[in-house]
Enzyme design. Structure first.
Site, PDB file in Angstrom:
ATOM      1  N   PHE A 134       8.061   3.203  -5.839  1.00 41.33           N
ATOM      2  CA  PHE A 134       6.825   3.735  -6.394  1.00 41.33           C
ATOM      3  C   PHE A 134       7.016   3.863  -7.904  1.00 41.33           C
ATOM      4  O   PHE A 134       8.023   4.413  -8.361  1.00 41.33           O
ATOM      5  CB  PHE A 134       6.499   5.095  -5.770  1.00 41.33           C
ATOM      6  CG  PHE A 134       5.125   5.593  -6.128  1.00 41.33           C
ATOM      7  CD1 PHE A 134       4.005   5.025  -5.547  1.00 41.33           C
ATOM      8  CD2 PHE A 134       4.964   6.604  -7.059  1.00 41.33           C
ATOM      9  CE1 PHE A 134       2.735   5.469  -5.886  1.00 41.33           C
ATOM     10  CE2 PHE A 134       3.703   7.054  -7.403  1.00 41.33           C
ATOM     11  CZ  PHE A 134       2.574   6.479  -6.819  1.00 41.33           C
ATOM     12  N   ASP A 209      13.957   9.435  -1.809  1.00 39.92           N
ATOM     13  CA  ASP A 209      12.556   9.837  -1.918  1.00 39.92           C
ATOM     14  C   ASP A 209      11.932   9.688  -0.538  1.00 39.92           C
ATOM     15  O   ASP A 209      11.856   8.576   0.006  1.00 39.92           O
ATOM     16  CB  ASP A 209      11.840   8.951  -2.943  1.00 39.92           C
ATOM     17  CG  ASP A 209      10.376   9.336  -3.134  1.00 39.92           C
ATOM     18  OD1 ASP A 209       9.783   9.933  -2.213  1.00 39.92           O
ATOM     19  OD2 ASP A 209       9.817   9.011  -4.191  1.00 39.92           O
ATOM     20  N   TYR A 234       1.789  16.302   0.719  1.00 41.76           N
ATOM     21  CA  TYR A 234       0.358  16.025   0.878  1.00 41.76           C
ATOM     22  C   TYR A 234       0.046  14.740   1.635  1.00 41.76           C
ATOM     23  O   TYR A 234      -1.129  14.404   1.816  1.00 41.76           O
ATOM     24  CB  TYR A 234      -0.355  16.021  -0.475  1.00 41.76           C
ATOM     25  CG  TYR A 234       0.230  15.141  -1.554  1.00 41.76           C
ATOM     26  CD1 TYR A 234       0.050  13.765  -1.549  1.00 41.76           C
ATOM     27  CD2 TYR A 234       0.943  15.700  -2.596  1.00 41.76           C
ATOM     28  CE1 TYR A 234       0.570  12.974  -2.550  1.00 41.76           C
ATOM     29  CE2 TYR A 234       1.464  14.917  -3.606  1.00 41.76           C
ATOM     30  CZ  TYR A 234       1.277  13.545  -3.578  1.00 41.76           C
ATOM     31  OH  TYR A 234       1.805  12.763  -4.577  1.00 41.76           O
ATOM     32  N   LYS A 235       1.062  14.033   2.126  1.00 46.58           N
ATOM     33  CA  LYS A 235       0.814  12.830   2.914  1.00 46.58           C
ATOM     34  C   LYS A 235       0.869  13.195   4.405  1.00 46.58           C
ATOM     35  O   LYS A 235      -0.037  13.825   4.926  1.00 46.58           O
ATOM     36  CB  LYS A 235       1.800  11.728   2.527  1.00 46.58           C
ATOM     37  CG  LYS A 235       1.596  11.203   1.105  1.00 46.58           C
ATOM     38  CD  LYS A 235       2.563  10.101   0.774  1.00 46.58           C
ATOM     39  CE  LYS A 235       2.272   9.432  -0.542  1.00 46.58           C
ATOM     40  NZ  LYS A 235       2.348  10.300  -1.724  1.00 46.58           N
ATOM     41  N   ARG A 383      -3.743  -1.341   2.744  1.00 46.83           N
ATOM     42  CA  ARG A 383      -2.797  -0.422   3.404  1.00 46.83           C
ATOM     43  C   ARG A 383      -3.527   0.423   4.445  1.00 46.83           C
ATOM     44  O   ARG A 383      -4.591   0.977   4.172  1.00 46.83           O
ATOM     45  CB  ARG A 383      -2.151   0.522   2.396  1.00 46.83           C
ATOM     46  CG  ARG A 383      -1.169  -0.081   1.456  1.00 46.83           C
ATOM     47  CD  ARG A 383      -0.279   0.989   0.803  1.00 46.83           C
ATOM     48  NE  ARG A 383      -1.020   2.165   0.361  1.00 46.83           N
ATOM     49  CZ  ARG A 383      -0.446   3.276  -0.106  1.00 46.83           C
ATOM     50  NH1 ARG A 383       0.871   3.365  -0.162  1.00 46.83           N
ATOM     51  NH2 ARG A 383      -1.179   4.299  -0.516  1.00 46.83           N
TER      52      ARG A 383
END
Length: 424
Positions: A134, A209, A234-235, A383
């Protein structure tokens, strides 16, 4: 997934009726007429989130005012949530805190790791990370290397090399290896234990990560002998937009940590108000400044939900949902220029499926306009994230059918679907 893939929508509904996690769907607020397949970017809202935020604002803040640092126990919230996260990630008590953002925690962890390595193996100056990591992860490492100077550099390596020949890209010049457990774009899952062994054999430290894996699959940081890890809530942990991240540190490294952002919350005695910094012992020294209490209080709901679910059942359903999606795309959309980017092998797959299409952005825009929400990443990637706690098998069927209609009839080929906003 069953030996024979469901061939009708009724087959999918039957799978939903037998799903041991189906009861969790009722724990979330899901808009009518929407199929949400973007939990890999932002999780859905748990029921009770509005009420919890209102309680913090109206009662704890509105009535308790500053007293609530004690009466509502605000001050210990980062550590209390950290205990939940630590257990969820296979860590022991006192190995994690919930605080700051993923990027800030990466900076703190990487800085500490580099100092630890410098003390035991002077002269190592290379930080290794994935070329397809990322971007924020790479940017933070570049910024850290620039600030440190002294010849520090960031080396970008290919995912395939990490899978097939990691020893060739992790050598004795390497101080730190920062790896994302699941590639944000492709959904590739990396084998944590094996790669950590390679990293340690080279004399480097391993920083993971977990943003795209925490909450979607079993993680055991202690069994993998990881050094440090960071991630967001938050995912798949459904903590809300911008909810605080977490940092996990193996106990053997905690008191060797030198805090580059030495704020008062990480002080040994924060309310002694001394003019010089003395770090707290243990995981508390990874805190920096005053926390966002409203956001953190809401995030607790998502963490509590995650802790209630059997993570092995979550993983089994994740693989079944992604298997089903891949098979339906293969059989029902074979006439279209779709390329599967996500690995087929279960041991290499996270909880998302990424598919490339030459008009990926417009196709996803048209799909979202129909009420089927995924997202888009460059280049050409659609995605689809599958959150087992609220995604159903019927959702998968309906999404593929909507995608088939959009592709068969070129419904994506309109100017309104090709105009990009600030966020894609």
């Amino acid at each position: 997934m069953p030996a024979a893939a469901p061939s009708t929508r009724e087959d999918c509904l039957e799978l939903d009726r037998r799903d041991p996690l189906a009861r969790f769907r009722e724990e979330f607020v899901l808009p009518e007429g929407v199929v949400y397949l973007d939990g890999n970017s932002l999780g859905a809202r748990p029921k009770g989130a509005s009420e919890r935020a209102a309680q913090v604002i109206e009662q704890e803040w509105g009535e308790g005012l500053i007293r609530s640092w004690n009466t509502a126990d605000w001050f210990t919230l980062p550590a209390r949530l950290g205990e939940m996260v630590g257990r969820y990630l296979g860590g022991s008590s006192g190995t994690a805190v919930v605080t700051d953002t993923t990027s800030i925690n990466l900076f703190k962890a990487a800085s500490a790791a580099l100092r630890i390595v410098e003390e035991r193996s002077p002269g190592r100056r290379v930080i290794v990370t994935q070329r397809e990591n990322f971007p924020s992860d790479i940017y933070m490492m570049e910024g850290l290397a620039e600030q440190l100077g002294q010849g520090y550099e960031v080396r970008l390596v290919e995912d395939e090399d990490l899978v097939s020949r990691p020893e060739s890209v992790i050598d004795e010049s390497v101080a730190l290896v920062l790896l994302t457990h699941v590639n944000y774009r492709t959904g590739r899952l990396f084998e944590m234990k094996a790669l950590t062994e390679v990293i340690h054999a080279a004399g480097a430290m391993a920083l993971w990560d977990l943003c795209h894996s925490a909450g979607a699959l079993p993680i055991d940081l202690e069994a993998a002998n990881a050094d440090m890890a960071v991630g967001c809530t938050y995912k798949y942990l459904n903590g809300g937009p911008g909810s605080p991240a977490f940092i996990w540190v193996a106990e053997r490294h905690q008191d060797a940590f030198a805090q580059p952002l030495s704020g008062w919350w990480g002080h040994k005695e924060p309310f002694a108000m001394t003019p010089h910094y003395e770090p707290a012992s243990g995981i508390r020294r990874y805190l920096t400044g005053t926390q966002g209490i409203i956001s953190m209080s809401v995030a607790e709901l998502g963490l509590t939900l995650a802790a209630r679910a059997d993570i092995e059942e979550v993983r089994a359903k994740s693989l079944a949902l992604t298997d089903l999606f891949i098979e339906l795309v293969r059989t029902r959309l074979a006439d279209h220029p779709l390329t599967l980017v996500t690995p087929l092998e279960h041991e290499h797959r996270g909880s998302q499926v990424s598919i490339a299409h030459p008009e990926g952005f417009a196709v996803m825009s048209a799909l979202i306009a129909r009420g089927f929400i995924g997202d888009y990443r460059e280049p050409e990637i659609l995605r689809f994230g599958f959150t087992p706690l609220y995604t159903s098998y019927a959702d998968v069927w309906d999404t593929v059918e909507a995608l088939r209609d959009i592709l068969d009839n070129r419904l994506w080929d309109k100017d309104e679907f090709k105009t990009r906003g600030a966020v894609t």
